[in-house]
Scaffold this motif. Structure first.
Motif, PDB file in Angstrom:
ATOM      1  N   THR A 278      -3.829   7.851 -11.757  1.00  0.00           N
ATOM      2  CA  THR A 278      -2.591   8.627 -11.736  1.00  0.00           C
ATOM      3  C   THR A 278      -1.823   8.423 -10.429  1.00  0.00           C
ATOM      4  N   ARG A 279      -2.487   7.935  -9.405  1.00  0.00           N
ATOM      5  CA  ARG A 279      -1.831   7.618  -8.131  1.00  0.00           C
ATOM      6  C   ARG A 279      -1.424   6.135  -8.097  1.00  0.00           C
ATOM      7  N   PHE A 280      -1.325   5.508  -9.256  1.00  0.00           N
ATOM      8  CA  PHE A 280      -1.128   4.059  -9.330  1.00  0.00           C
ATOM      9  C   PHE A 280       0.080   3.575  -8.531  1.00  0.00           C
ATOM     10  N   THR A 281       1.225   4.212  -8.678  1.00  0.00           N
ATOM     11  CA  THR A 281       2.453   3.730  -8.024  1.00  0.00           C
ATOM     12  C   THR A 281       2.265   3.632  -6.522  1.00  0.00           C
ATOM     13  N   GLN A 282       1.713   4.674  -5.916  1.00  0.00           N
ATOM     14  CA  GLN A 282       1.499   4.666  -4.471  1.00  0.00           C
ATOM     15  C   GLN A 282       0.440   3.641  -4.073  1.00  0.00           C
ATOM     16  N   LEU A 283      -0.653   3.608  -4.813  1.00  0.00           N
ATOM     17  CA  LEU A 283      -1.737   2.681  -4.485  1.00  0.00           C
ATOM     18  C   LEU A 283      -1.287   1.231  -4.574  1.00  0.00           C
ATOM     19  N   ALA A 284      -0.507   0.910  -5.619  1.00  0.00           N
ATOM     20  CA  ALA A 284      -0.017  -0.458  -5.781  1.00  0.00           C
ATOM     21  C   ALA A 284       0.950  -0.815  -4.657  1.00  0.00           C
TER      22      ALA A 284
END
Length: 332
Positions: A278-284
């Motif tokens: 769910t934190r994909f955008t930030q992690l990417a």
């Protein structure tokens, strides 16, 4: 917290299959890092069965310490007083749609509905949900379970609704769709998605993308020519939440487990299993996911199209399914 968790014998979970969202990898890395063993009871239990277990086992040693429940079961869990509040250290980085503001639950990952197709048993591999209405698929299509009991089946009905003029606020066209499939004889009942493709009970089964990723190698060994297809007309996704249960018998291990799932390391394990953190955008953006993990996720074009409902929309859909499904969708 880590020391307190290590003083407890283990963390006890329910409904965490090893092949689901790479939980096998989570168990291994969690224990390696913290020295806390993971015990899983009834790994294939449904979300409804998880809530029932907390009610029935409350205060007992075999009460699960943390759950993995579908989005539509989060409000019932809170309303029935079955979960305790815990905000992991990454809480503020989790988008609002994936958490309870009071920390009664947080969702560490979500998935996208795919059609798992045994290409050797169908005349043509379908690309859309509407394709499934074709008589050539008679006796070949299945849901992953009962939508009154499990979130993956509810999500499949949601996807069908999007494909047939419905919306996140209106799941009824999805019920209409499966009623038509049942009446035509295209829809069959199965006990397990991957087993159905292996045994020939079904040739096309709807389920989460990460579930197909988890059994892909085994199905290949079993001789199944698995083709995974995100339906072009119903790109639907949703989350599972991992709350700490009320009066958990191993409270520190439970909280450490939720902390792990929402950490950068936990996100990497989810992505390696094709589950979308769910934190994909930030992690990417920050380059915190390995290329190997990124390669396991749906393509960016699919992620841009995916529609994810709110909990309230999920509750509304549940009510429709609860009142209409049994009367209207009767598999022959």
């Amino acid at each position: 917290m880590t020391q307190l968790a290590q003083d407890e014998p283990n963390v006890r979970l329910m409904a965490y299959p090893k092949t689901w969202a790479n939980y096998a990898g989570h168990f291994e890395e969690f224990t390696k890092k913290y020295g806390v063993d993971v015990v899983v009871d009834s790994p294939d239990a449904s979300s409804a069965e998880e809530l029932q277990a907390v009610q029935n086992l409350k205060g007992q040693d075999n009460q699960p310490d943390a759950l993995d429940i579908g989005y539509s079961f989060t409000n019932p869990a809170v309303q029935q007083g079955l979960v305790d509040a815990y905000k992991p250290s990454t809480f503020d980085q989790i988008p609002d749609q994936f958490k309870d503001p009071d920390g009664k639950w947080v969702a560490a990952y979500y998935g996208v509905i795919e059609m798992g197709v045994n290409a050797s048993r169908v005349e043509d591999v379908p690309t859309s949900l509407k394709d499934l209405l074709d008589p050539k698929y008679k006796g070949q299509i299945a849901l992953p379970g009962d939508p009154r009991q499990g979130a993956s089946a509810i999500a499949s009905v949601f996807a069908a609704s999007l494909a047939n003029g419905g919306s996140l606020d209106d799941i009824e066209p999805g019920v209409d769709f499966f009623q038509e499939l049942a009446e035509s004889g295209n829809l069959v009942s199965i006990s397990d998605p991957s087993a159905a493709l292996t045994t020939g009970e079904a040739a096309i089964v709807l389920d989460w993308n990460y579930n197909w990723a988890g059994v892909e190698d085994q199905l290949k060994k079993d001789g199944v020519d698995l083709q995974r297809v995100v339906p072009t007309d119903g790109v639907f996704g949703n989350f599972y939440a991992q709350p700490v249960t009320v009066d958990a018998q191993r409270p520190n291990s439970a909280r450490l487990w939720v902390e792990w799932l929402n950490s950068d390391e936990g996100a990497e394990q989810y992505a390696l299993g094709a589950a979308i953190p769910t934190r994909f955008t930030q992690l990417a953006k920050e380059g915190k996911l390995s290329q190997k993990a990124l390669d396991r996720l749906p393509d960016p074009e699919t992620l841009e199209k995916v529609q994810v409902p709110t909990v309230e929309q999920g509750d509304k859909a549940n009510q429709v399914i609860a009142t209409q499904w049994a009367q209207r969708v009767q598999v022959r």
